[in-house]
Design an enzyme around this catalytic site. Structure first.
Site, PDB file in Angstrom:
ATOM      1  N   GLY A   1       0.910  -1.197  -0.247  1.00  0.00           N
ATOM      2  CA  GLY A   1       0.125  -0.006  -0.057  1.00  0.00           C
ATOM      3  C   GLY A   1       0.897   1.350   0.066  1.00  0.00           C
ATOM      4  O   GLY A   1       0.590   2.256   0.755  1.00  0.00           O
ATOM      5  N   ALA A   2       1.716   1.209  -0.755  1.00  0.00           N
ATOM      6  CA  ALA A   2       2.648   2.280  -0.746  1.00  0.00           C
ATOM      7  C   ALA A   2       2.294   3.468  -1.715  1.00  0.00           C
ATOM      8  O   ALA A   2       3.346   4.511  -2.259  1.00  0.00           O
ATOM      9  CB  ALA A   2       4.300   1.827  -1.156  1.00  0.00           C
ATOM     10  N   SER A   3       1.384   3.301  -2.403  1.00  0.00           N
ATOM     11  CA  SER A   3       0.880   4.268  -3.443  1.00  0.00           C
ATOM     12  C   SER A   3       0.249   5.602  -2.860  1.00  0.00           C
ATOM     13  O   SER A   3       0.317   6.643  -3.564  1.00  0.00           O
ATOM     14  CB  SER A   3      -0.086   3.761  -4.443  1.00  0.00           C
ATOM     15  OG  SER A   3      -0.973   2.948  -3.784  1.00  0.00           O
TER      16      SER A   3
ATOM     17  N   TYR B   1     -13.280  -4.161  10.216  1.00  0.00           N
ATOM     18  CA  TYR B   1     -12.121  -3.708  10.400  1.00  0.00           C
ATOM     19  C   TYR B   1     -11.403  -3.712  11.859  1.00  0.00           C
ATOM     20  O   TYR B   1     -10.292  -4.108  11.940  1.00  0.00           O
ATOM     21  CB  TYR B   1     -12.348  -2.029  10.130  1.00  0.00           C
ATOM     22  CG  TYR B   1     -11.069  -1.375  10.020  1.00  0.00           C
ATOM     23  CD1 TYR B   1     -10.114  -1.147   8.848  1.00  0.00           C
ATOM     24  CD2 TYR B   1     -10.624  -0.639  11.175  1.00  0.00           C
ATOM     25  CE1 TYR B   1      -9.124  -0.511   8.749  1.00  0.00           C
ATOM     26  CE2 TYR B   1      -9.637   0.253  11.097  1.00  0.00           C
ATOM     27  CZ  TYR B   1      -8.656   0.094  10.135  1.00  0.00           C
ATOM     28  OH  TYR B   1      -7.435   1.017  10.059  1.00  0.00           O
TER      29      TYR B   1
ATOM     30  N   ALA C   1     -10.770  -7.620  12.278  1.00  0.00           N
ATOM     31  CA  ALA C   1      -9.303  -7.865  11.569  1.00  0.00           C
ATOM     32  C   ALA C   1      -8.007  -7.161  12.119  1.00  0.00           C
ATOM     33  O   ALA C   1      -7.119  -7.676  12.333  1.00  0.00           O
ATOM     34  CB  ALA C   1      -9.310  -7.378  10.005  1.00  0.00           C
TER      35      ALA C   1
HETATM   36  N1  LIG Z   1      -5.790   6.721   7.965  1.00  0.00           N
HETATM   37  C1  LIG Z   1      -6.026   6.436   9.151  1.00  0.00           C
HETATM   38  O1  LIG Z   1      -6.884   7.110   9.957  1.00  0.00           O
HETATM   39  C2  LIG Z   1      -5.674   5.283   9.706  1.00  0.00           C
HETATM   40  C3  LIG Z   1      -5.644   4.814  11.244  1.00  0.00           C
HETATM   41  C4  LIG Z   1      -5.248   3.681  11.797  1.00  0.00           C
HETATM   42  C5  LIG Z   1      -4.934   2.731  10.963  1.00  0.00           C
HETATM   43  N2  LIG Z   1      -4.792   2.928   9.484  1.00  0.00           N
HETATM   44  C6  LIG Z   1      -4.278   1.774   8.796  1.00  0.00           C
HETATM   45  O2  LIG Z   1      -2.714   2.373   8.104  1.00  0.00           O
HETATM   46  C7  LIG Z   1      -2.786   1.717   6.645  1.00  0.00           C
HETATM   47  C8  LIG Z   1      -2.571   2.539   5.837  1.00  0.00           C
HETATM   48  O3  LIG Z   1      -3.643   3.380   5.638  1.00  0.00           O
HETATM   49  P1  LIG Z   1      -3.949   4.623   4.875  1.00  0.00           P
HETATM   50  O4  LIG Z   1      -4.682   5.763   5.604  1.00  0.00           O
HETATM   51  O5  LIG Z   1      -2.494   5.311   4.397  1.00  0.00           O
HETATM   52  O6  LIG Z   1      -4.900   4.276   3.605  1.00  0.00           O
HETATM   53  P2  LIG Z   1      -5.242   4.896   2.263  1.00  0.00           P
HETATM   54  O7  LIG Z   1      -4.617   6.210   2.155  1.00  0.00           O
HETATM   55  O8  LIG Z   1      -6.581   4.521   1.697  1.00  0.00           O
HETATM   56  O9  LIG Z   1      -4.148   3.935   1.225  1.00  0.00           O
HETATM   57  C9  LIG Z   1      -4.384   2.737   1.146  1.00  0.00           C
HETATM   58  C10 LIG Z   1      -3.393   1.869   0.441  1.00  0.00           C
HETATM   59  O10 LIG Z   1      -3.688   0.581   0.219  1.00  0.00           O
HETATM   60  C11 LIG Z   1      -3.718   0.050  -0.848  1.00  0.00           C
HETATM   61  N3  LIG Z   1      -4.822  -0.877  -1.086  1.00  0.00           N
HETATM   62  C12 LIG Z   1      -6.218  -0.626  -0.993  1.00  0.00           C
HETATM   63  N4  LIG Z   1      -6.867  -1.681  -1.350  1.00  0.00           N
HETATM   64  C13 LIG Z   1      -5.980  -2.645  -1.482  1.00  0.00           C
HETATM   65  C14 LIG Z   1      -6.190  -4.006  -2.028  1.00  0.00           C
HETATM   66  N5  LIG Z   1      -7.350  -4.603  -2.308  1.00  0.00           N
HETATM   67  N6  LIG Z   1      -5.100  -4.752  -2.256  1.00  0.00           N
HETATM   68  C15 LIG Z   1      -3.852  -4.432  -2.031  1.00  0.00           C
HETATM   69  N7  LIG Z   1      -3.628  -2.962  -1.575  1.00  0.00           N
HETATM   70  C16 LIG Z   1      -4.723  -2.283  -1.329  1.00  0.00           C
HETATM   71  C17 LIG Z   1      -4.038   1.335  -1.843  1.00  0.00           C
HETATM   72  O11 LIG Z   1      -3.340   1.121  -3.007  1.00  0.00           O
HETATM   73  P3  LIG Z   1      -4.104   1.786  -4.508  1.00  0.00           P
HETATM   74  O12 LIG Z   1      -3.808   3.223  -4.216  1.00  0.00           O
HETATM   75  O13 LIG Z   1      -3.228   1.201  -5.426  1.00  0.00           O
HETATM   76  O14 LIG Z   1      -5.575   1.629  -4.125  1.00  0.00           O
HETATM   77  C18 LIG Z   1      -3.369   2.338  -0.776  1.00  0.00           C
HETATM   78  O15 LIG Z   1      -1.871   2.150  -1.450  1.00  0.00           O
HETATM   79  C19 LIG Z   1      -4.025   0.611   6.785  1.00  0.00           C
HETATM   80  O16 LIG Z   1      -3.527  -0.498   7.259  1.00  0.00           O
HETATM   81  C20 LIG Z   1      -4.981   1.373   7.748  1.00  0.00           C
HETATM   82  O17 LIG Z   1      -6.005   0.395   8.264  1.00  0.00           O
HETATM   83  C21 LIG Z   1      -5.013   4.028   8.937  1.00  0.00           C
END
Ligand SMILES: NC(=O)c1ccc[n+]([C@@H]2O[C@H](COP(=O)([O-])OP(=O)(O)OC[C@H]3O[C@@H](n4cnc5c(N)ncnc54)[C@H](OP(=O)(O)O)[C@@H]3O)[C@@H](O)[C@H]2O)c1
Length: 253
Positions: free
Chosen positions: A13-15, A158, A161
């Site tokens: 998820g590095a995009s 969520y 998991a």
């Molecule tokens: N943001 C928050 O408030 C928060 C809080 C607590 C924990 N987290 C955790 O932190 C991590 C990163 O979250 P984020 O907020 O950076 O998320 P984000 O901005 O929504 O980015 C999600 C990333 O995961 C990839 N992804 C989505 N669906 C996927 C799939 N089916 N298969 C493979 N990759 C997939 C996306 O790829 P594409 O760009 O190609 O779609 C993107 O790189 C997650 O595990 C999330 O649960 C986030």
């Protein structure tokens, strides 16, 4: 003189969001980064081009698909010959509040969420550990969530998991420490990314921030700093830990 060692780090998820900043900070520490993405190829290519250092590469995989982890790890091992760090960051957050969805929708969201947020990190860890064993060790960092402890009323899969991911990380740390493979878990609260944007900019945004004694949500830079420290610097004896990063909004005893 021995050549400098540049660890290979697979960041899922590095995009976008947290993963993008983790990739950038790891590259700044001279890691060679395997940049994983799902659909956003253009964003991932832009990240790759902007990473400091050399030797980085791009990998696509839909981690809700059961066979995807095997293909992803095989691809990284083919390209780099080793994996020193795995950051299980990719995740999805899909609403499925009981009472608001049909059973069919509930099942679909449940299966997708558990597949991406728990099963895929578990399988990636198993497969990466096989490679790490051959190179005398490595580190795995799992990105969990405050929701694992506090509950997720509108996205129960969520919360479940992420709680499973916490327990998985603890089990894996016990299993792999004798082989010098160390496993760390980071549990952020709200972070300013696409995943949180709808909530933070919505009608509950101000209430969410009021709930955080620090007075703001975390930045991706802060989360990445913690991840990079766990991935490269943290004492080995910390293996198995679960670290909060939530501005004191939810503290565990
Ligand atoms: N943001 C928050 O408030 C928060 C809080 C607590 C924990 N987290 C955790 O932190 C991590 C990163 O979250 P984020 O907020 O950076 O998320 P984000 O901005 O929504 O980015 C999600 C990333 O995961 C990839 N992804 C989505 N669906 C996927 C799939 N089916 N298969 C493979 N990759 C997939 C996306 O790829 P594409 O760009 O190609 O779609 C993107 O790189 C997650 O595990 C999330 O649960 C986030």
């Amino acid at each position: 003189m021995a050549a400098a060692f540049h660890p290979v780090a697979l960041v899922t998820g590095a995009s976008r969001g947290i993963g993008r900043t983790i990739a950038r900070q790891l590259a700044a520490r001279e890691a060679r980064v395997a940049v994983h993405f799902h659909q956003n190829r253009a964003a991932a290519e832009a990240i790759l081009a902007a990473l400091p250092g050399t030797g980085h590469a791009l990998f696509a995989a839909d981690l809700t698909v059961p066979t995807a982890p095997e293909g992803l790890v095989a691809g990284v091992l083919r390209a780099f010959g080793r994996i020193d760090v795995l950051v299980n960051n990719a995740g999805i957050y899909e609403l499925h509040a009981p009472g608001e969805v049909t059973f069919a929708e509930w099942q679909k969201r449940w299966d997708r969420t558990v597949a991406a947020n728990l099963t895929a990190p578990a399988h990636l860890s198993f497969l990466a550990a096989q490679g790490m064993r051959r190179t005398n060790g490595g580190r795995i960092v799992n990105i969990s969530s405050r929701g694992a402890f506090r509950g997720e009323a509108r996205a129960p899969a969520y919360g479940a998991a992420k709680a499973g991911l916490n327990a998985f990380g603890q089990s894996l740390a016990k299993a792999l420490a004798p082989e010098r493979i160390f496993v760390f878990t980071l549990a952020p609260g709200w972070v300013d990314t696409d995943m949180a944007a709808g909530h933070l900019q919505g009608p509950r945004g101000a209430e969410i921030v009021r709930d955080i004694p620090l007075g703001r949500v975390a930045t991706t830079e802060e989360v990445a700093r913690a991840v990079v420290w766990l991935a490269l610097d943290a004492p080995e004896s910390m293996t198995g830990c679960i670290i909060d990063l939530n501005g004191a909004s939810y503290l565990r005893t």
